[in-house]
Design a protein around this motif. Structure first.
Motif, mmCIF file in Angstrom:
data_model
loop_
_atom_site.group_PDB
_atom_site.id
_atom_site.type_symbol
_atom_site.label_atom_id
_atom_site.label_comp_id
_atom_site.label_asym_id
_atom_site.label_seq_id
_atom_site.Cartn_x
_atom_site.Cartn_y
_atom_site.Cartn_z
ATOM 1 N N GLU A 67 41.074 17.252 10.205
ATOM 2 C CA GLU A 67 42.155 17.849 10.997
ATOM 3 C C GLU A 67 41.725 19.013 11.883
ATOM 4 O O GLU A 67 42.411 19.321 12.849
ATOM 5 C CB GLU A 67 43.298 18.284 10.062
ATOM 6 N N SER A 68 40.596 19.654 11.541
ATOM 7 C CA SER A 68 40.229 20.881 12.260
ATOM 8 C C SER A 68 38.714 20.978 12.433
ATOM 9 O O SER A 68 37.959 20.268 11.766
ATOM 10 C CB SER A 68 40.705 22.089 11.449
ATOM 11 N N ASN A 69 38.290 21.884 13.310
ATOM 12 C CA ASN A 69 36.851 22.138 13.469
ATOM 13 C C ASN A 69 36.255 22.624 12.157
ATOM 14 O O ASN A 69 35.130 22.296 11.802
ATOM 15 C CB ASN A 69 36.624 23.231 14.529
ATOM 16 N N GLU A 84 50.467 22.039 10.391
ATOM 17 C CA GLU A 84 49.564 21.098 9.682
ATOM 18 C C GLU A 84 48.083 21.288 10.019
ATOM 19 O O GLU A 84 47.291 20.361 9.864
ATOM 20 C CB GLU A 84 49.935 19.635 9.992
ATOM 21 N N TYR A 85 47.709 22.433 10.533
ATOM 22 C CA TYR A 85 46.310 22.754 10.857
ATOM 23 C C TYR A 85 45.750 21.979 12.053
ATOM 24 O O TYR A 85 44.555 21.998 12.291
ATOM 25 C CB TYR A 85 45.359 22.541 9.668
ATOM 26 N N THR A 86 46.610 21.250 12.784
ATOM 27 C CA THR A 86 46.062 20.508 13.928
ATOM 28 C C THR A 86 46.501 21.143 15.244
ATOM 29 O O THR A 86 47.570 21.761 15.325
ATOM 30 C CB THR A 86 46.485 19.021 13.942
ATOM 31 N N GLU A 132 47.566 30.195 11.234
ATOM 32 C CA GLU A 132 46.741 30.037 10.033
ATOM 33 C C GLU A 132 45.473 29.204 10.238
ATOM 34 O O GLU A 132 44.736 28.951 9.295
ATOM 35 C CB GLU A 132 47.599 29.524 8.866
ATOM 36 N N ASN A 133 45.202 28.746 11.446
ATOM 37 C CA ASN A 133 43.838 28.301 11.775
ATOM 38 C C ASN A 133 43.620 28.260 13.286
ATOM 39 O O ASN A 133 44.572 28.379 14.075
ATOM 40 C CB ASN A 133 43.440 26.984 11.090
ATOM 41 N N ASP A 134 42.357 28.110 13.669
ATOM 42 C CA ASP A 134 41.977 28.129 15.087
ATOM 43 C C ASP A 134 42.621 26.993 15.870
ATOM 44 O O ASP A 134 43.053 27.176 17.009
ATOM 45 C CB ASP A 134 40.458 27.919 15.229
ATOM 46 N N THR A 180 46.187 26.051 -0.877
ATOM 47 C CA THR A 180 45.901 27.468 -1.127
ATOM 48 C C THR A 180 45.727 28.296 0.143
ATOM 49 O O THR A 180 46.207 29.430 0.209
ATOM 50 C CB THR A 180 44.622 27.608 -1.988
ATOM 51 N N ALA A 181 45.058 27.742 1.167
ATOM 52 C CA ALA A 181 44.820 28.525 2.382
ATOM 53 C C ALA A 181 46.161 28.948 2.976
ATOM 54 O O ALA A 181 46.345 30.111 3.364
ATOM 55 C CB ALA A 181 44.014 27.702 3.379
ATOM 56 N N GLN A 182 47.117 28.028 3.029
ATOM 57 C CA GLN A 182 48.454 28.365 3.550
ATOM 58 C C GLN A 182 49.157 29.361 2.623
ATOM 59 O O GLN A 182 49.682 30.375 3.090
ATOM 60 C CB GLN A 182 49.294 27.081 3.704
ATOM 61 N N ASP A 198 36.967 24.506 -1.488
ATOM 62 C CA ASP A 198 37.969 24.969 -0.519
ATOM 63 C C ASP A 198 39.264 25.390 -1.209
ATOM 64 O O ASP A 198 39.308 26.415 -1.859
ATOM 65 C CB ASP A 198 38.156 23.893 0.565
ATOM 66 N N ARG A 199 40.350 24.612 -1.066
ATOM 67 C CA ARG A 199 41.626 24.995 -1.693
ATOM 68 C C ARG A 199 41.527 24.753 -3.201
ATOM 69 O O ARG A 199 40.634 24.042 -3.643
ATOM 70 C CB ARG A 199 42.772 24.181 -1.071
ATOM 71 N N ARG A 200 42.478 25.295 -3.941
ATOM 72 C CA ARG A 200 42.392 25.210 -5.394
ATOM 73 C C ARG A 200 43.338 24.159 -5.976
ATOM 74 O O ARG A 200 44.217 23.683 -5.279
ATOM 75 C CB ARG A 200 42.744 26.565 -6.010
HETATM 76 O O1 GYE Z 1 41.452 27.088 7.605
HETATM 77 C C1 GYE Z 1 41.781 24.862 8.292
HETATM 78 C C2 GYE Z 1 41.746 23.622 7.559
HETATM 79 O O2 GYE Z 1 41.586 24.956 3.712
HETATM 80 C C3 GYE Z 1 40.366 26.768 4.578
HETATM 81 O O3 GYE Z 1 41.913 23.896 6.231
HETATM 82 C C4 GYE Z 1 40.881 25.426 4.793
HETATM 83 C C5 GYE Z 1 41.732 25.265 6.026
HETATM 84 C C6 GYE Z 1 41.132 25.775 7.323
HETATM 85 O O4 GYE Z 1 41.738 22.451 8.091
HETATM 86 O O5 GYE Z 1 41.205 24.836 9.563
#
Ligand code: GYE
Length: 331
Positions: A45-47, A207-209, A233-235, A179-181, A123-125
């Motif tokens: 979903e993300s870089n 949704e991080y996209t 919450e993300n780039d 967890t990140a959210q 990453d997340r928990r």
């Molecule tokens: O910040 C986001 C992603 O869980 C830390 O998930 C990760 C997050 C990150 O796709 O870009």
């Protein structure tokens, strides 16, 4: 005299066994039984996520003694549950799981445990009653990231004499329940509680996209443009939000207008930050691969790893960044 012989004997025994332990990848010419690892990744979903997958692929390579089975769950927990169950059936040696949300893992982790397959969470928990259901967790301190962001914002408002003004914050959230959210949102919400003049204008889920970030922010800004801060919450969602602001001719960034705060600090965001489009990039380090490989080698040699391992991270502002700094970054 007798005692020192005993000690020497015990020492020799220990050394012999330590020598037999597998705590490193095999060298050329040694028997090369690959360690089979199933990795259930959330998606692409993300870089950040792409960098995370690449880091794990590079570290768990055949040259390093591993056979990696990668499954991309396309942001669906159901797909992750299926993938983990398939890994169990295949009898992999280890499972690496990057869980999309914290809940819903109990039964599948119990199944892995019954089969004696160690699970490393990255990453997340996972939120499970029995911590024995996974061996260890590697990831970032998301709450600390949020604290970095809000302390920077406090300073920024203070230094521009805006500390008593009403500050309207548009909060763009990642996948709810991960967890990140949870932690990035909690840090902002706690700061809003502490500042009577800070207001969360709206919470939108992106949704991080980039695509979803663009969609929800555009929709919102068409109705209401009274925004001072964009807390993304993300780039990728920040890029989507910037696209929406460009479309509506809303000024943002270091030159004035909406203050943009983003999490991850992947290369493209750092470039945007250097150009003054993003005011603050809070780093989230995705390079978990080397740590995961090291943990597996430790476990192979019978050492139980610590229950949680945090990766290192920092933050960047427009004034701090140079092309050299960006060129030296790994992602
Ligand atoms: O910040 C986001 C992603 O869980 C830390 O998930 C990760 C997050 C990150 O796709 O870009």
């Amino acid at each position: 005299m007798k005692l020192s012989f005993k000690i020497i004997f015990i020492l020799m025994l220990c050394l012999t066994f330590m020598g037999c332990g597998v705590d490193r990848p095999p060298e050329d010419g040694e028997a090369n039984d690959l360690i089979v690892v199933g990795f259930s990744q959330i998606g692409a979903e993300s870089n950040w996520r792409v960098a995370n997958t690449e880091s794990i692929q590079a570290a768990l390579s055949e040259e390093n003694g591993f056979m990696l089975i990668l499954d991309n769950a396309r942001q669906q927990q159901e797909n992750q549950l299926k993938a983990v169950r398939t890994f169990i059936q295949q009898g992999v040696d280890y499972i690496v799981l990057a869980p999309i949300v914290e809940s819903g893992w109990e039964s599948v982790l119990e199944e892995a445990k019954r089969e004696g397959i160690p699970v490393i969470i990255v990453d997340r928990r996972v939120n499970v009653g029995n911590q024995g259901l996974y061996t260890t967790w590697v990831g970032a301190n998301f709450r600390q990231e949020a604290e970095t962001a809000v302390s920077w914002l406090e300073e920024e408002l203070l230094s521009s004499g805006r500390e008593d003004e009403t500050v309207n914050i548009l909060h763009v959230q990642g996948t709810l329940g991960g967890t990140a959210q949870i932690e990035r949102s909690a840090g902002l919400e706690a700061a809003v509680e502490r500042h009577s003049n800070w207001v969360i204008a709206a919470q939108l889920v992106g949704e991080y996209t980039q695509a979803k970030g663009y969609e929800v922010v555009l929709e919102y800004l068409k109705q209401n443009q009274d925004i001072d801060v964009l807390y993304c919450e993300n780039d990728d969602m920040a890029f989507g939000a910037m696209e929406a602001m460009d479309e509506l001719n809303i000024a943002y960034g270091a030159e004035g207008g909406v203050i943009v705060i983003s999490f991850d600090a992947a290369r493209t965001a750092l470039e945007a930050c250097m150009e003054g489009k993003i005011n603050l990039c809070v780093e989230c380090n995705p390079l978990h691969g080397p740590k995961v490989a090291e943990l597996i080698w430790q476990m192979e040699s019978g050492v139980l790893p610590p229950k949680e391992i945090f990766v290192e991270e920092g933050s960047f502002t427009t004034e701090m960044l140079t092309e050299e700094i960006i060129a030296g970054r790994a992602y």
